[in-house]
Design a protein around this motif. Structure first.
Motif, PDB file in Angstrom:
ATOM      1  N   UNK A  51       0.821  -1.209   0.000  1.00  0.00           N
ATOM      2  CA  UNK A  51       0.000   0.000   0.000  1.00  0.00           C
ATOM      3  C   UNK A  51       0.857   1.261   0.000  1.00  0.00           C
ATOM      4  N   UNK A  52       2.002   1.191   0.699  1.00  0.00           N
ATOM      5  CA  UNK A  52       2.877   2.366   0.812  1.00  0.00           C
ATOM      6  C   UNK A  52       3.865   2.488  -0.346  1.00  0.00           C
ATOM      7  N   UNK A  53       3.959   1.453  -1.168  1.00  0.00           N
ATOM      8  CA  UNK A  53       4.950   1.439  -2.253  1.00  0.00           C
ATOM      9  C   UNK A  53       4.393   2.148  -3.481  1.00  0.00           C
ATOM     10  N   UNK A  54       4.986   3.285  -3.826  1.00  0.00           N
ATOM     11  CA  UNK A  54       4.509   4.082  -4.952  1.00  0.00           C
ATOM     12  C   UNK A  54       5.058   3.550  -6.277  1.00  0.00           C
ATOM     13  N   UNK A 115      17.088   2.200   6.709  1.00  0.00           N
ATOM     14  CA  UNK A 115      18.029   2.523   5.630  1.00  0.00           C
ATOM     15  C   UNK A 115      17.823   3.962   5.156  1.00  0.00           C
ATOM     16  N   UNK A 116      16.574   4.323   4.923  1.00  0.00           N
ATOM     17  CA  UNK A 116      16.258   5.668   4.431  1.00  0.00           C
ATOM     18  C   UNK A 116      16.596   6.721   5.477  1.00  0.00           C
ATOM     19  N   UNK A 128      17.420   7.408  -4.069  1.00  0.00           N
ATOM     20  CA  UNK A 128      17.993   6.095  -4.398  1.00  0.00           C
ATOM     21  C   UNK A 128      17.834   5.133  -3.221  1.00  0.00           C
ATOM     22  N   UNK A 129      17.954   5.653  -2.003  1.00  0.00           N
ATOM     23  CA  UNK A 129      17.781   4.816  -0.809  1.00  0.00           C
ATOM     24  C   UNK A 129      16.354   4.304  -0.711  1.00  0.00           C
ATOM     25  N   UNK A 134      12.934  -0.239  -0.979  1.00  0.00           N
ATOM     26  CA  UNK A 134      11.604  -0.737  -1.348  1.00  0.00           C
ATOM     27  C   UNK A 134      11.689  -1.949  -2.272  1.00  0.00           C
ATOM     28  N   UNK A 135      12.517  -1.840  -3.305  1.00  0.00           N
ATOM     29  CA  UNK A 135      12.615  -2.923  -4.289  1.00  0.00           C
ATOM     30  C   UNK A 135      13.282  -4.163  -3.687  1.00  0.00           C
TER      31      UNK A 135
END
Length: 330
Positions: A51-54, A115-116, A128-129, A134-135
């Protein structure tokens, strides 16, 4: 410079202690259905993750492909290859269990939030972070079981890779896809209440950790690990982190990365997700009593990576601020 112990790390310590003192609530005869609650919680964690992944940000992040490739190669290839080098040293079932625990750690995806946050603190490449963190979680859904399946499928009679993937698809993949499909409707809402969703994630992780360690303590799984073995495991975890950290920095320099990209590569390429580790362990290892040992290296790694990366990030931020101040005053 003052450092505060991470509240989540402190919570893990408290939960493990509680599991040691009161293992009966996590036993098979317990009236509380922790397994079912954990399974539902895992599905919700990955639903909120999707849901949070754009999709838009994911597409735009593909441009800096060298940086992304280095981070993912370090996360899913360099880590496991290092652990594979120690496979010939296995001489007993106990050695095999410890080695599998390290292989499990090595094959996990990177963290997302920490990480972010750390890259942001160190003034690195934040977009990039976000992309890599995410990926990495999506790639890990496929890669982590594959690495474990190479060895568990041939060594554990109770391990069925087909059943594992069916469970993985039902509890992880389907919720992620559902979350992605609903992102356009509820994505902003998920971002707005992200702090509450993070608290929910951590609560489910703590519940699974309690269940795992309660079963392990009840069946005396840790009886074979003495103080010396614990110290050796801890040193191995710390050494693994530093080896990949410096290797990632070396490769970043060879690829001609600027300071911001190098920070992102080192911070994202050396992190391992306790969230993914805990929920994957619940699915990949059918014996709940063995999960305590399986989770031990990733829990140590999680605590260590937060401490040392916080220190490095603070130092990097102070150094960059000093450089900017020097330029302004020159």
């Amino acid at each position: 410079m003052k450092f505060k112990i991470d509240k989540f790390v402190l919570s893990i310590i408290v939960v493990v202690l509680f599991a040691y003192l009161f293992p009966q609530f996590g036993s098979k005869s317990s009236p509380i259905p922790l397994d079912k609650i954990g399974s539902i919680g895992v599905s919700l964690i990955f639903f909120f993750y999707g849901l949070k992944l754009s999709p838009e940000k994911t597409k735009s992040g593909l441009k800096n492909w060298k940086l992304h490739l280095l981070v993912q190669v370090c996360t899913f290839l360099v880590f496991p290859i290092i652990i594979l080098c120690f496979h010939p040293l296995i001489h007993s079932e106990y050695d095999k269990t410890i080695w599998l625990a390290f292989l499990f750690l090595a094959s996990l995806p990177s963290t997302v939030s920490s990480s972010v946050v750390m890259v942001s603190m160190a003034k690195g490449n934040i977009p990039a972070a976000i992309f890599n963190a995410s990926i990495s979680g999506l790639i890990g859904i496929v890669i982590t079981p594959l690495w474990l399946g190479l060895f568990l499928n041939n060594t554990a009679a109770s391990y069925d890779l087909g059943d594992i993937y069916i469970k993985l698809i039902v509890e992880v993949v389907v919720p992620v896809i559902l979350g992605l499909l609903l992102h356009r409707y509820w994505g902003n809402l998920a971002q707005k209440y992200n702090s509450y969703l993070t608290l929910f994630d951590k609560s489910i992780i703590l519940l699974i950790i309690y269940k795992s360690f309660a079963s392990s303590f009840e069946e005396n799984v840790f009886s074979g690990i003495d103080t010396f073995d614990f110290v050796i495991i801890s040193v191995a975890v710390f050494s693994l982190f530093y080896l990949v950290y410096f290797l990632t920095g070396f490769l970043s320099s060879k690829l001609g990365f600027n300071v911001e990209d190098k920070i992102t590569a080192q911070f994202c390429g050396t992190k391992k997700s306790l969230v993914h580790g805990t929920v994957f362990a619940k699915i990949l290892f059918p014996n709940p009593s063995a999960m305590g040992i399986i989770l031990l290296p990733i829990m140590l790694f999680h605590a260590f990576q937060i401490f040392i990366i916080s220190f490095i990030a603070t130092h990097a931020a102070n150094r960059k601020e000093a450089q900017l101040s020097y330029v302004r005053n020159k």
